[in-house]
Structure formats: structure tokens, C-alpha cells
Design a protein around this motif. Structure first.
Motif, mmCIF file in Angstrom:
data_model
loop_
_atom_site.group_PDB
_atom_site.id
_atom_site.type_symbol
_atom_site.label_atom_id
_atom_site.label_comp_id
_atom_site.label_asym_id
_atom_site.label_seq_id
_atom_site.Cartn_x
_atom_site.Cartn_y
_atom_site.Cartn_z
ATOM 1 N N SER A 241 0.839 -1.194 0.000
ATOM 2 C CA SER A 241 0.000 0.000 0.000
ATOM 3 C C SER A 241 0.873 1.242 0.000
ATOM 4 O O SER A 241 1.860 1.324 0.727
ATOM 5 C CB SER A 241 -0.904 -0.003 1.236
ATOM 6 O OG SER A 241 -1.825 1.054 1.156
ATOM 7 N N LYS A 242 0.477 2.185 -0.837
ATOM 8 C CA LYS A 242 1.168 3.470 -0.882
ATOM 9 C C LYS A 242 0.128 4.534 -0.607
ATOM 10 O O LYS A 242 -0.839 4.687 -1.359
ATOM 11 C CB LYS A 242 1.833 3.683 -2.238
ATOM 12 C CG LYS A 242 2.675 4.949 -2.271
ATOM 13 C CD LYS A 242 3.563 4.995 -3.487
ATOM 14 C CE LYS A 242 4.432 6.242 -3.404
ATOM 15 N NZ LYS A 242 5.253 6.406 -4.592
ATOM 16 N N GLU A 243 0.323 5.246 0.504
ATOM 17 C CA GLU A 243 -0.647 6.253 0.930
ATOM 18 C C GLU A 243 -0.908 7.260 -0.184
ATOM 19 O O GLU A 243 0.007 7.759 -0.825
ATOM 20 C CB GLU A 243 -0.150 6.959 2.196
ATOM 21 C CG GLU A 243 -1.256 7.657 2.921
ATOM 22 C CD GLU A 243 -0.813 8.226 4.262
ATOM 23 O OE1 GLU A 243 -1.632 8.934 4.867
ATOM 24 O OE2 GLU A 243 0.325 7.983 4.695
ATOM 25 N N GLY A 244 -2.198 7.489 -0.441
ATOM 26 C CA GLY A 244 -2.611 8.426 -1.473
ATOM 27 C C GLY A 244 -2.686 7.835 -2.867
ATOM 28 O O GLY A 244 -3.143 8.495 -3.795
ATOM 29 N N GLU A 245 -2.238 6.580 -3.028
ATOM 30 C CA GLU A 245 -2.178 6.004 -4.372
ATOM 31 C C GLU A 245 -2.924 4.685 -4.552
ATOM 32 O O GLU A 245 -3.752 4.563 -5.432
ATOM 33 C CB GLU A 245 -0.728 5.833 -4.806
ATOM 34 C CG GLU A 245 -0.046 7.173 -5.012
ATOM 35 C CD GLU A 245 1.321 7.025 -5.643
ATOM 36 O OE1 GLU A 245 1.518 6.082 -6.434
ATOM 37 O OE2 GLU A 245 2.190 7.857 -5.344
ATOM 38 N N TYR A 246 -2.627 3.662 -3.746
ATOM 39 C CA TYR A 246 -3.213 2.342 -3.981
ATOM 40 C C TYR A 246 -3.030 1.434 -2.776
ATOM 41 O O TYR A 246 -2.216 1.697 -1.893
ATOM 42 C CB TYR A 246 -2.583 1.660 -5.202
ATOM 43 C CG TYR A 246 -1.102 1.378 -5.019
ATOM 44 C CD1 TYR A 246 -0.676 0.226 -4.355
ATOM 45 C CD2 TYR A 246 -0.137 2.262 -5.480
ATOM 46 C CE1 TYR A 246 0.670 -0.029 -4.159
ATOM 47 C CE2 TYR A 246 1.215 2.010 -5.300
ATOM 48 C CZ TYR A 246 1.612 0.862 -4.640
ATOM 49 O OH TYR A 246 2.936 0.612 -4.454
ATOM 50 N N THR A 247 -3.779 0.324 -2.806
ATOM 51 C CA THR A 247 -3.539 -0.820 -1.939
ATOM 52 C C THR A 247 -3.694 -2.065 -2.792
ATOM 53 O O THR A 247 -4.629 -2.163 -3.592
ATOM 54 C CB THR A 247 -4.535 -0.875 -0.766
ATOM 55 O OG1 THR A 247 -4.349 0.300 0.047
ATOM 56 C CG2 THR A 247 -4.319 -2.109 0.103
ATOM 57 N N LYS A 248 -2.755 -2.996 -2.635
ATOM 58 C CA LYS A 248 -2.810 -4.261 -3.360
ATOM 59 C C LYS A 248 -2.714 -5.395 -2.340
ATOM 60 O O LYS A 248 -1.744 -5.467 -1.588
ATOM 61 C CB LYS A 248 -1.650 -4.374 -4.343
ATOM 62 C CG LYS A 248 -1.717 -3.388 -5.484
ATOM 63 C CD LYS A 248 -0.530 -3.545 -6.416
ATOM 64 C CE LYS A 248 -0.597 -2.513 -7.530
ATOM 65 N NZ LYS A 248 0.557 -2.608 -8.426
ATOM 66 N N LEU A 249 -3.744 -6.224 -2.327
ATOM 67 C CA LEU A 249 -3.705 -7.447 -1.534
ATOM 68 C C LEU A 249 -3.527 -8.592 -2.511
ATOM 69 O O LEU A 249 -4.256 -8.694 -3.502
ATOM 70 C CB LEU A 249 -5.026 -7.672 -0.788
ATOM 71 C CG LEU A 249 -5.499 -6.643 0.211
ATOM 72 C CD1 LEU A 249 -6.823 -7.089 0.825
ATOM 73 C CD2 LEU A 249 -4.485 -6.425 1.297
ATOM 74 N N ASP A 250 -2.579 -9.460 -2.237
ATOM 75 C CA ASP A 250 -2.395 -10.669 -3.029
ATOM 76 C C ASP A 250 -2.485 -11.846 -2.067
ATOM 77 O O ASP A 250 -1.719 -11.938 -1.098
ATOM 78 C CB ASP A 250 -1.062 -10.643 -3.766
ATOM 79 C CG ASP A 250 -1.081 -9.619 -4.886
ATOM 80 O OD1 ASP A 250 -1.950 -9.739 -5.782
ATOM 81 O OD2 ASP A 250 -0.263 -8.676 -4.864
ATOM 82 N N MET A 251 -3.491 -12.697 -2.313
ATOM 83 C CA MET A 251 -3.819 -13.787 -1.409
ATOM 84 C C MET A 251 -3.708 -15.117 -2.134
ATOM 85 O O MET A 251 -3.995 -15.200 -3.327
ATOM 86 C CB MET A 251 -5.260 -13.625 -0.916
ATOM 87 C CG MET A 251 -5.521 -12.279 -0.263
ATOM 88 S SD MET A 251 -7.289 -11.926 -0.122
ATOM 89 C CE MET A 251 -7.548 -10.982 -1.628
ATOM 90 N N GLU A 252 -3.309 -16.150 -1.385
ATOM 91 C CA GLU A 252 -3.263 -17.498 -1.920
ATOM 92 C C GLU A 252 -3.897 -18.478 -0.937
ATOM 93 O O GLU A 252 -3.666 -18.382 0.272
ATOM 94 C CB GLU A 252 -1.830 -17.958 -2.154
ATOM 95 C CG GLU A 252 -1.114 -17.277 -3.283
ATOM 96 C CD GLU A 252 0.283 -17.810 -3.499
ATOM 97 O OE1 GLU A 252 0.836 -17.533 -4.584
ATOM 98 O OE2 GLU A 252 0.840 -18.480 -2.606
ATOM 99 N N ILE A 253 -4.683 -19.388 -1.486
ATOM 100 C CA ILE A 253 -5.232 -20.507 -0.735
ATOM 101 C C ILE A 253 -4.682 -21.751 -1.423
ATOM 102 O O ILE A 253 -4.923 -21.975 -2.615
ATOM 103 C CB ILE A 253 -6.780 -20.512 -0.727
ATOM 104 C CG1 ILE A 253 -7.309 -19.296 0.049
ATOM 105 C CG2 ILE A 253 -7.322 -21.775 -0.092
ATOM 106 C CD1 ILE A 253 -7.742 -18.173 -0.786
ATOM 107 N N LEU A 254 -3.929 -22.530 -0.687
ATOM 108 C CA LEU A 254 -3.305 -23.724 -1.253
ATOM 109 C C LEU A 254 -4.312 -24.862 -1.331
ATOM 110 O O LEU A 254 -5.110 -25.056 -0.421
ATOM 111 C CB LEU A 254 -2.086 -24.132 -0.423
ATOM 112 C CG LEU A 254 -1.012 -23.040 -0.261
ATOM 113 C CD1 LEU A 254 0.095 -23.524 0.659
ATOM 114 C CD2 LEU A 254 -0.462 -22.609 -1.601
ATOM 115 N N LEU A 255 -4.262 -25.608 -2.422
ATOM 116 C CA LEU A 255 -5.188 -26.726 -2.622
ATOM 117 C C LEU A 255 -4.535 -28.059 -2.279
ATOM 118 O O LEU A 255 -3.361 -28.198 -2.245
ATOM 119 C CB LEU A 255 -5.679 -26.750 -4.070
ATOM 120 C CG LEU A 255 -6.481 -25.516 -4.486
ATOM 121 C CD1 LEU A 255 -6.819 -25.573 -5.961
ATOM 122 C CD2 LEU A 255 -7.763 -25.415 -3.670
#
Length: 143
Positions: free
Chosen positions: A129-143
Motif C-alpha cells: 500500500s502506498k498512501e494516497g495512491e493504492y492498496t494491493k492485496l495478493d492472497m493465496e489458498i493452497l489446494l
């Protein structure tokens, strides 16, 4: 799923303050996982994490995307938004911490459980996350 090496990928546009359509991406992803015969526990965890991320985009950002893909060994969910970013990610990860407006709270959202619920449901979580610009969440669920 093991015999099928195909990777499925979908992208959903999420609109700021669009509470009428909020939850559509997570519902669609849940349907896809059911059709593929994925374990119900993995489906539930994916649906919860995706819904929480989707609601965070609706409530806190200027819009963004949910990016979903599945391969034979994992489910990947990206929640990428435009502004305003998270000032203090550590604080945002604390249960009950929320920057939601009173209006959002009156709608029943903004209890400060989104990121903690996501963390509980996924095997891997990366927050950029960059204040004033964006937030990126990258999540993984293993199978």
C-alpha cells in the motif's frame, strides 16, 4: 482438479460505494469453485477472503479490481484498488480498527474485521500500500 491442468482466470471491476453490486465477485468465484469440485472448506475460506477484500474496495477506495485465478495447486485472489492507501498496515490488521465512515457503519459494514478475517482465511497474504495512491492485496489458498 488434479487431472485438469487448466488455469482459470477472471477479473472483476469493483466500483466505489456500489453497495448494490458489492459481493458479486466473491459470489461468482464461489460458484466457479463449486463447479470445479473444490473442497468446501477451501471454497468457504476463498469466499470470505474475497468478500472482505471486495468490501474494502467498495468502502475505502476509489474503485479497483478483484483478480481471480486457479491452478492445480492454488487459488489466487488479487484485490487491487486506487487510493487512498493504508496509512498504517499494522494498525489496519488489528481487529476492530476501522476508518469507515458513520454512513458505512450504519449500513452494517466497517467493523474493522476485514483484514484480520482475510489473514485467517488465506495461506499467504501480501499487502502493498502506498498512501494516497493504492492498496494491493495478493492472497493465496493452497489446494
Amino acid at each position: 482438479m488434479k487431472e485438469n491442468h487448466m488455469i482459470i482466470s477472471q477479473e472483476y471491476d469493483i466500483v466505489k460505494n456500489d453497495f448494490a453490486r458489492a459481493g458479486e465477485a466473491s459470489s461468482n468465484i464461489k460458484k466457479i469453485l463449486r463447479q470445479l469440485g473444490i473442497d468446501s472448506t477451501k471454497i468457504r475460506k476463498t469466499a470470505i477472503a474475497t468478500y472482505e477484500a471486495e468490501m474494502n474496495i467498495v468502502i475505502h477506495s476509489n474503485g479497483g479490481k478483484i483478480i481471480f485465478s486457479i491452478s492445480e495447486d492454488k487459488i489466487k485472489i488479487g484485490a487491487h484498488d486506487r487510493g487512498p492507501g493504508i496509512k498504517d498496515v499494522g494498525l489496519a490488521m488489528e481487529e476492530g480498527y476501522s476508518t469507515a465512515s458513520n454512513k458505512v457503519r450504519e449500513l452494517g459494514f466497517g467493523a474493522g474485521m476485514g483484514l484480520p478475517n482475510i489473514k485467517r482465511c488465506v495461506d499467504n497474504l501480501k499487502i502493498d500500500s502506498k498512501e494516497g495512491e493504492y492498496t494491493k492485496l495478493d492472497m493465496e489458498i493452497l489446494l
